[in-house]
Design a protein around this motif. Structure first.
Motif, short mmCIF file in Angstrom:
data_model
loop_
_atom_site.label_atom_id
_atom_site.label_comp_id
_atom_site.label_asym_id
_atom_site.label_seq_id
_atom_site.Cartn_x
_atom_site.Cartn_y
_atom_site.Cartn_z
N ALA A 181 39.84 47.88 43.80
CA ALA A 181 39.72 47.15 42.54
C ALA A 181 38.28 46.72 42.34
CB ALA A 181 40.63 45.92 42.54
N LEU A 182 37.87 46.67 41.07
CA LEU A 182 36.55 46.20 40.68
C LEU A 182 36.70 44.92 39.89
CD1 LEU A 182 33.46 46.49 40.20
CD2 LEU A 182 34.01 47.98 38.26
N THR A 183 35.99 43.88 40.31
CA THR A 183 36.02 42.58 39.62
C THR A 183 34.63 42.26 39.11
OG1 THR A 183 37.81 41.74 41.03
CG2 THR A 183 36.48 40.12 39.86
N LEU A 184 34.53 41.89 37.84
CA LEU A 184 33.30 41.33 37.29
C LEU A 184 33.53 39.87 36.97
CD1 LEU A 184 31.79 44.02 34.89
CD2 LEU A 184 31.47 43.72 37.35
N GLY A 185 32.54 39.03 37.31
CA GLY A 185 32.68 37.60 37.06
C GLY A 185 31.46 37.01 36.41
N ARG A 186 31.67 35.95 35.64
CA ARG A 186 30.56 35.25 34.98
C ARG A 186 30.55 33.80 35.42
NH1 ARG A 186 31.49 38.02 29.00
NH2 ARG A 186 30.34 39.95 29.46
N ALA A 187 29.36 33.38 35.86
CA ALA A 187 29.14 31.99 36.23
C ALA A 187 27.99 31.43 35.39
CB ALA A 187 28.81 31.86 37.71
N ASP A 188 26.84 32.12 35.38
CA ASP A 188 25.69 31.68 34.58
C ASP A 188 25.84 32.06 33.12
OD1 ASP A 188 24.60 30.80 36.99
OD2 ASP A 188 23.65 32.75 37.37
N GLN A 189 26.42 33.22 32.86
CA GLN A 189 26.64 33.65 31.48
C GLN A 189 27.85 32.89 30.92
OE1 GLN A 189 26.90 37.92 31.20
NE2 GLN A 189 25.24 38.23 32.66
N PRO A 190 27.70 32.23 29.79
CA PRO A 190 28.77 31.36 29.29
C PRO A 190 29.93 32.10 28.63
CG PRO A 190 26.91 31.33 27.78
CD PRO A 190 26.48 32.14 28.96
N GLU A 191 29.72 33.37 28.23
CA GLU A 191 30.74 34.06 27.45
C GLU A 191 31.99 34.34 28.29
OE1 GLU A 191 26.65 35.02 26.07
OE2 GLU A 191 27.71 35.43 27.95
N GLN A 192 33.13 34.28 27.64
CA GLN A 192 34.38 34.72 28.24
C GLN A 192 34.50 36.24 28.11
OE1 GLN A 192 36.84 32.74 29.78
NE2 GLN A 192 35.26 31.13 29.66
N LEU A 221 35.14 48.22 30.95
CA LEU A 221 35.18 48.22 32.41
C LEU A 221 36.20 49.23 32.94
CD1 LEU A 221 33.88 46.97 34.86
CD2 LEU A 221 35.62 45.18 34.84
N GLU A 222 37.30 49.40 32.24
CA GLU A 222 38.28 50.41 32.66
C GLU A 222 37.69 51.81 32.57
OE1 GLU A 222 42.55 48.24 31.62
OE2 GLU A 222 41.54 49.50 30.11
N ASP A 223 36.88 52.07 31.52
CA ASP A 223 36.21 53.36 31.41
C ASP A 223 35.24 53.57 32.58
OD1 ASP A 223 37.41 54.47 29.24
OD2 ASP A 223 35.92 53.78 27.78
N ILE A 224 34.49 52.52 32.91
CA ILE A 224 33.56 52.60 34.05
C ILE A 224 34.34 52.83 35.34
CG2 ILE A 224 31.94 51.25 35.44
CD1 ILE A 224 31.00 49.92 32.82
N ALA A 225 35.45 52.10 35.51
CA ALA A 225 36.25 52.22 36.74
C ALA A 225 36.83 53.62 36.90
CB ALA A 225 37.37 51.18 36.74
N ARG A 226 37.22 54.26 35.79
CA ARG A 226 37.74 55.63 35.89
C ARG A 226 36.67 56.58 36.42
NH1 ARG A 226 41.17 54.20 31.50
NH2 ARG A 226 39.50 54.43 29.95
N ARG A 227 35.46 56.43 35.93
CA ARG A 227 34.37 57.28 36.41
C ARG A 227 34.02 56.96 37.86
NH1 ARG A 227 34.36 56.98 31.12
NH2 ARG A 227 33.28 58.55 29.83
N ALA A 228 34.03 55.69 38.20
CA ALA A 228 33.74 55.30 39.58
C ALA A 228 34.82 55.81 40.53
CB ALA A 228 33.63 53.78 39.69
N SER A 229 36.06 55.79 40.10
CA SER A 229 37.16 56.26 40.95
C SER A 229 37.04 57.75 41.23
CB SER A 229 38.51 55.96 40.28
OG SER A 229 38.69 54.57 40.10
N LEU A 230 36.65 58.51 40.21
CA LEU A 230 36.47 59.95 40.41
C LEU A 230 35.37 60.21 41.43
CD1 LEU A 230 37.06 62.89 39.63
CD2 LEU A 230 35.41 62.63 37.75
#
Length: 562
Positions: free
Chosen positions: A280-291, A300-309
């Motif tokens: 699994a790939l998790t991205l998190g924000r602490a300094d960046q205020p946006e949700q 991110l799902e598109d990126i994860a598909r390429r990373a999985s391949l």
């Protein structure tokens, strides 16, 4: 100029004398040196710049957003090796503000490394407003497509799992988030937290205290990471998801992660291949205020598909390499022992995980008491080459043990049979027979099928290559008669058989490699045989050679008067 020394001292002093800021980047775009004026203008110490990617660390557009690599004129100058200049670029300083610069980038040959680029810059306006990054949900369609294309290019250009995952982190941090977490599931279903990475001052820092083994994946848990690790679905999450009583060990680790990182928002997506969940790939924000938003999740799902391949391809290559190496090592023999000589061997696999060679050695006692010595190399770098090596080795042993014939005759039979039985296109080898003569001398007879010549070094350090007895490769002319050659092995002498991985180097001639090997072997011949082999591998093997290496050495015992 920090980062340079030794032969480049004069260059460093010259650049430090300039009034402009300057940094030097290697062929990959990584900063290898920066002058004092550059540190001052950028508000960053050299330690925070050297080793980092110049584009990712510094280059921004006028809005303070990371510039797409394809649009960056400075990076383009580095890639094409052409002098460029401009006054329309922005660098991000250490305090987050933007510095408008006029710049000049030019190829620079200072004898340090190939394709170095020197970038000179000075302020072209007034630094001030803070750099800001556009939330990923606000990326234009062109920017999203460029990010996905970059992901595909970077991740599919390596077969090293660790390197691929680190490239993945570099793509998403800090561009999309402050934090990136990668959890992997191995073939035994064990979970390992491979990386917890954070963007700090333009660089990516790994939190090793948060990395390591994880509890098993709970099959019934509805918590976000557990669902991602089962491949069920992506999830948006925050620290509030893990405030209640934990339903598993994974939930305990997630509570610790959110507390240690200060993330207020996260998105977790599965890494799935066609057949398995890889992690699994998790991205998190602490300094960046946006949700995070649904748009972020889709990206991110598109990126994860390429990373999985890319991850699955890397695992398949490493699995193939492991199988081939295991087969090679099991087939490499135990060396026979004798009172009148010592023997040592080494096998070193190729540095590239995708390259599996067919190099091999063998030594065994013949029925008449003589010792057979073999070194060979099957053409190819894959599992077929390793399998072909096994077939040739077995066939050669069978012929040599059943027929007391000269080496040339044994290899002639092997060549004729291999074309019909073994799945080998071409191969090289030296097959030698070492025996005591009636006069008490140690005589070596051999034939060479297109292989680098054996090296004989006397105890006194006189060396020569045994170039006689040379014929064509196996698989080229199976019906050709092969020559034999003979030589005496003096007391205390060392005979070295080796494969071409010890002498070949891109851009250098074979004669240069043979000369280098001879010099190192002569300088080391006084050492004990095991030390001789280790040091010879370390010194003589070219650093840019991507082939595997096999070595076999025999040292005669000193004579009675020695």
């Amino acid at each position: 100029m920090a980062g340079l020394g030794g032969a480049q001292g004069a260059v460093a002093r010259a650049l430090d004398a300039l009034g402009a800021g300057a940094y030097l980047a290697d062929e990959r775009g990584s900063i290898v040196a920066v002058n004092a004026r550059g540190e001052e203008l950028l508000g960053r110490p050299a330690s925070g710049l050297i080793g980092g990617d110049a584009h990712d660390l510094l280059h921004r557009n006028s809005r303070g957003e990371p510039m797409q690599r394809a649009q960056c004129r400075i990076r383009k100058s580095m890639l094409v090796g052409r002098t460029e200049q401009g006054a329309d670029e922005w660098f991000e300083r250490g305090d987050g503000t933007l510095l408008p610069v006029a710049w000049l980038a030019t190829p620079c040959d200072i004898g340090m490394r190939p394709s170095a680029t020197l970038v000179l810059f000075h302020p072209a306006g007034r630094a001030g407003r803070p750099a800001r990054r556009k939330p990923s949900g606000q990326l234009s369609e062109l920017e999203r497509l460029a990010l996905l294309a970059e992901t595909t290019t970077l991740l599919t250009s390596t077969l090293d799992i660790d390197e691929a995952l680190r490239r993945l982190i570099g793509l998403v941090v800090p561009r999309l988030a402050d934090w990136a977490v990668i959890d992997l599931i191995d073939e035994q279903d064990d979970v390992w937290r491979f990386a917890v990475a954070h963007a700090e001052g333009g660089t990516v820092v790994f939190r090793e205290d948060l990395q390591g083994p994880m509890p098993p994946v709970p099959q019934e848990s509805s918590m976000p990471l557990s669902r991602a690790l089962r491949g069920v679905a992506s999830s948006l999450a925050g620290p509030q998801n893990y405030q209640g009583p934990p339903d598993s060990g994974v939930a305990v680790e997630q509570r610790r992660l959110f507390k240690a990182t200060g993330m207020h928002a996260a998105v977790m997506v599965p890494l799935r291949s066609l057949h398995d969940v890889l992690g699994a790939l998790t991205l998190g924000r602490a300094d960046q205020p946006e949700q995070f938003t649904a748009t972020d999740t889709a990206l991110l799902e598109d990126i994860a598909r390429r990373a999985s391949l890319a991850l699955e391809n890397a695992r398949l290559y490493q699995r193939q390499r492991k199988i081939a190496e295991t087969m090679q090592r099991h087939l490499l023999p135990k060396l026979p022992r004798a009172t009148d000589h010592g023997m040592a061997a080494r096998y070193l696999p190729a540095p590239d995980a995708s390259q599996v060679g067919g190099d091999w050695y063998d030594a065994f006692t013949l029925t008449d008491g003589a010792t057979a010595l073999v070194i060979g190399d099957v053409v190819g770098h894959d599992l077929d080459a390793a399998a072909g090596m096994a077939q040739l080795r077995s066939m050669l042993r069978a012929y040599a043990l059943s027929q007391m014939k000269p080496p040339s005759k044994i290899v002639e039979w092997l060549d004729q049979a291999a074309s019909d039985i073994a799945e080998v296109s071409m191969a090289t080898l030296v097959f030698a027979r070492m025996a005591q003569s009636d006069a008490g001398r140690c005589e070596l007879s051999w034939t060479n099928a297109g292989h680098p010549p054996p090296l004989l070094i006397t105890r006194e350090g006189v060396a020569r290559y045994l170039t006689e007895g040379h014929g064509v490769l196996l698989g080229v002319a199976p019906d050709q008669v092969r020559p034999d050659a003979t030589a005496e092995l003096p007391p205390g002498s060392t005979l070295l058989l080796y494969t071409d991985g010890l002498i070949e180097s891109p851009g250098h001639g074979l004669d240069e490699g043979l000369s280098r090997l001879l010099r190192h072997a002569v300088s080391l011949v006084h050492r004990p045989l095991e030390s001789f082999m280790d040091q010879l591998l370390a010194r003589a093997r070219p650093p840019d050679n991507d082939d595997d290496v096999a070595l076999l050495a025999v040292r005669r015992a000193p004579g009675p008067s020695s």
